[in-house]
Design a protein around this motif. Structure first.
Motif, PDB file in Angstrom:
ATOM      1  N   ARG A   1      14.729  -0.892  -8.732  1.00 54.17           N
ATOM      2  CA  ARG A   1      14.990  -0.040  -7.561  1.00 54.17           C
ATOM      3  C   ARG A   1      14.978   1.438  -7.949  1.00 54.17           C
ATOM      4  NH1 ARG A   1      16.760  -2.519  -2.961  1.00 54.17           N
ATOM      5  NH2 ARG A   1      17.354  -4.693  -3.138  1.00 54.17           N
ATOM      6  N   ARG A   2      15.690   1.744  -9.037  1.00 57.56           N
ATOM      7  CA  ARG A   2      15.781   3.152  -9.475  1.00 57.56           C
ATOM      8  C   ARG A   2      14.406   3.696  -9.866  1.00 57.56           C
ATOM      9  NH1 ARG A   2      16.319   4.494 -14.568  1.00 57.56           N
ATOM     10  NH2 ARG A   2      17.317   2.521 -15.104  1.00 57.56           N
ATOM     11  N   ARG A   3      13.645   2.908 -10.599  1.00 59.57           N
ATOM     12  CA  ARG A   3      12.339   3.375 -11.065  1.00 59.57           C
ATOM     13  C   ARG A   3      11.349   3.543  -9.917  1.00 59.57           C
ATOM     14  NH1 ARG A   3      12.201  -0.254 -16.636  1.00 59.57           N
ATOM     15  NH2 ARG A   3      13.926   0.873 -17.599  1.00 59.57           N
ATOM     16  N   PHE A   4      11.373   2.641  -8.943  1.00 56.69           N
ATOM     17  CA  PHE A   4      10.484   2.805  -7.791  1.00 56.69           C
ATOM     18  C   PHE A   4      10.803   4.102  -7.038  1.00 56.69           C
ATOM     19  CE2 PHE A   4       9.323  -1.871  -7.681  1.00 56.69           C
ATOM     20  CZ  PHE A   4       7.975  -1.657  -7.865  1.00 56.69           C
ATOM     21  N   ILE A   5      12.087   4.391  -6.883  1.00 58.11           N
ATOM     22  CA  ILE A   5      12.483   5.629  -6.193  1.00 58.11           C
ATOM     23  C   ILE A   5      12.076   6.848  -7.010  1.00 58.11           C
ATOM     24  CG2 ILE A   5      14.492   7.054  -5.552  1.00 58.11           C
ATOM     25  CD1 ILE A   5      13.966   5.021  -3.448  1.00 58.11           C
ATOM     26  N   GLU A   6      12.443   6.852  -8.285  1.00 56.99           N
ATOM     27  CA  GLU A   6      12.200   8.023  -9.134  1.00 56.99           C
ATOM     28  C   GLU A   6      10.715   8.302  -9.355  1.00 56.99           C
ATOM     29  OE1 GLU A   6      14.339   7.149 -12.721  1.00 56.99           O
ATOM     30  OE2 GLU A   6      16.280   7.713 -11.857  1.00 56.99           O
TER      31      GLU A   6
ATOM     32  N   PHE B   1       7.918   6.731  -7.708  1.00 57.52           N
ATOM     33  CA  PHE B   1       6.962   6.578  -6.613  1.00 57.52           C
ATOM     34  C   PHE B   1       7.542   6.919  -5.244  1.00 57.52           C
ATOM     35  CE2 PHE B   1       5.483   3.727  -9.976  1.00 57.52           C
ATOM     36  CZ  PHE B   1       4.154   4.119 -10.070  1.00 57.52           C
ATOM     37  N   ASN B   2       8.798   7.319  -5.208  1.00 59.82           N
ATOM     38  CA  ASN B   2       9.462   7.626  -3.949  1.00 59.82           C
ATOM     39  C   ASN B   2       9.290   6.484  -2.946  1.00 59.82           C
ATOM     40  OD1 ASN B   2      11.085   9.176  -2.269  1.00 59.82           O
ATOM     41  ND2 ASN B   2       9.302  10.118  -1.267  1.00 59.82           N
ATOM     42  N   THR B   3       9.463   5.267  -3.440  1.00 62.56           N
ATOM     43  CA  THR B   3       9.382   4.089  -2.589  1.00 62.56           C
ATOM     44  C   THR B   3      10.513   3.149  -2.952  1.00 62.56           C
ATOM     45  OG1 THR B   3       7.848   2.493  -1.592  1.00 62.56           O
ATOM     46  CG2 THR B   3       7.823   2.664  -4.004  1.00 62.56           C
ATOM     47  N   THR B   4      10.591   2.027  -2.248  1.00 62.14           N
ATOM     48  CA  THR B   4      11.691   1.101  -2.453  1.00 62.14           C
ATOM     49  C   THR B   4      11.177  -0.264  -2.906  1.00 62.14           C
ATOM     50  OG1 THR B   4      11.660   0.292  -0.174  1.00 62.14           O
ATOM     51  CG2 THR B   4      13.040   2.252  -0.653  1.00 62.14           C
ATOM     52  N   LEU B   5      12.070  -1.039  -3.479  1.00 66.70           N
ATOM     53  CA  LEU B   5      11.735  -2.399  -3.887  1.00 66.70           C
ATOM     54  C   LEU B   5      11.344  -3.262  -2.687  1.00 66.70           C
ATOM     55  CD1 LEU B   5      11.446  -4.413  -6.205  1.00 66.70           C
ATOM     56  CD2 LEU B   5      13.918  -4.808  -6.068  1.00 66.70           C
ATOM     57  N   PRO B   6      12.041  -3.182  -1.552  1.00 69.19           N
ATOM     58  CA  PRO B   6      11.602  -3.971  -0.396  1.00 69.19           C
ATOM     59  C   PRO B   6      10.188  -3.605   0.085  1.00 69.19           C
ATOM     60  CG  PRO B   6      13.873  -3.307  -0.096  1.00 69.19           C
ATOM     61  CD  PRO B   6      13.364  -2.578  -1.318  1.00 69.19           C
TER      62      PRO B   6
ATOM     63  N   VAL C   1      10.937  -3.153  10.472  1.00 71.44           N
ATOM     64  CA  VAL C   1      11.199  -1.778  10.019  1.00 71.44           C
ATOM     65  C   VAL C   1      10.300  -1.422   8.842  1.00 71.44           C
ATOM     66  CG1 VAL C   1      12.931  -0.277   8.940  1.00 71.44           C
ATOM     67  CG2 VAL C   1      13.561  -1.698  10.893  1.00 71.44           C
ATOM     68  N   LEU C   2      10.226  -2.309   7.859  1.00 66.73           N
ATOM     69  CA  LEU C   2       9.402  -2.042   6.679  1.00 66.73           C
ATOM     70  C   LEU C   2       7.924  -1.934   7.041  1.00 66.73           C
ATOM     71  CD1 LEU C   2      11.162  -4.481   4.208  1.00 66.73           C
ATOM     72  CD2 LEU C   2      11.142  -1.991   4.043  1.00 66.73           C
ATOM     73  N   VAL C   3       7.450  -2.837   7.877  1.00 68.64           N
ATOM     74  CA  VAL C   3       6.039  -2.818   8.271  1.00 68.64           C
ATOM     75  C   VAL C   3       5.718  -1.530   9.018  1.00 68.64           C
ATOM     76  CG1 VAL C   3       4.346  -3.900   9.820  1.00 68.64           C
ATOM     77  CG2 VAL C   3       5.663  -5.304   8.210  1.00 68.64           C
ATOM     78  N   ARG C   4       6.582  -1.110   9.903  1.00 72.37           N
ATOM     79  CA  ARG C   4       6.334   0.141  10.654  1.00 72.37           C
ATOM     80  C   ARG C   4       6.273   1.337   9.706  1.00 72.37           C
ATOM     81  NH1 ARG C   4       4.258  -2.875  13.590  1.00 72.37           N
ATOM     82  NH2 ARG C   4       5.313  -3.892  15.286  1.00 72.37           N
TER      83      ARG C   4
END
Length: 166
Positions: free
Chosen positions: A42-47, A49-54, A87-90
């Motif tokens: 989770r932390r690495r995706f945010i840091e 790629f500015n994205t989330t695991l979901p 929500v994620l798809v949108r």
């Protein structure tokens, strides 16, 4: 490579208090490892790629289903509610990574597919994800990895058998 409790740096709940309760100790160790891996991802995706695991999980599910899936199928694949998937798809659709359209024969359904931009983005995320996972498991020998994989398969069988007795 490592065995037992040597060089542990990840704390476990109730460590040392559950002598004689091997089942609980194994569960807590499994949870501590799983939660540590998930937190790092989770932390690495945010840091990076500015994205989330979901969001990654949605893209990964669609990568495995290149012809697209319905929103309900996507919810089932991800083991989350339809509302969470919507929500994620949108969000991913507004970023240009997905398309979500009703087929002409059934306007009640929505088919979700990755766009070319989404596939390119997913490739970057997946490459990083594979690298991170490899790094987290690097201290384990191939034989230990295979043993753990087989032991977890045994656990899945045990869980399935227990479910049948409820």
């Amino acid at each position: 490579m490592f065995s037992g409790d040597q060089n542990e740096s990840i704390p476990e709940k109730h460590d040392g208090e559950l002598i004689g309760r091997q089942d609980i100790r194994v569960l807590l160790r499994l949870l501590s490892c799983s939660m540590t891996i998930e937190k790092r991802l989770r932390r690495r995706f945010i840091e990076q790629f500015n994205t989330t695991l979901p969001r990654f999980d949605v893209l990964a599910a669609l990568e495995r289903n290149p012809d697209g899936v319905t929103m309900s199928e996507l919810s089932r694949l991800l083991l989350v509610s339809n509302g969470n998937v919507t929500v994620l798809v949108r969000q991913l659709e507004s970023d240009g990574y997905l398309s979500a359209e009703a087929p002409p024969e059934d306007k009640r359904r929505t088919i979700v597919m990755m766009t070319r931009k989404g596939r390119e983005h997913f490739k970057l995320l997946a490459d990083a994800h594979h690298k991170w996972i490899g790094s987290m498991f690097r201290q384990m020998s191939p034989a230990d990895m295979q043993s753990l994989y087989l032991l977890l398969a045994n656990l899945k069988v045990s869980l399935a058998a227990e479910e049948e007795t409820d």
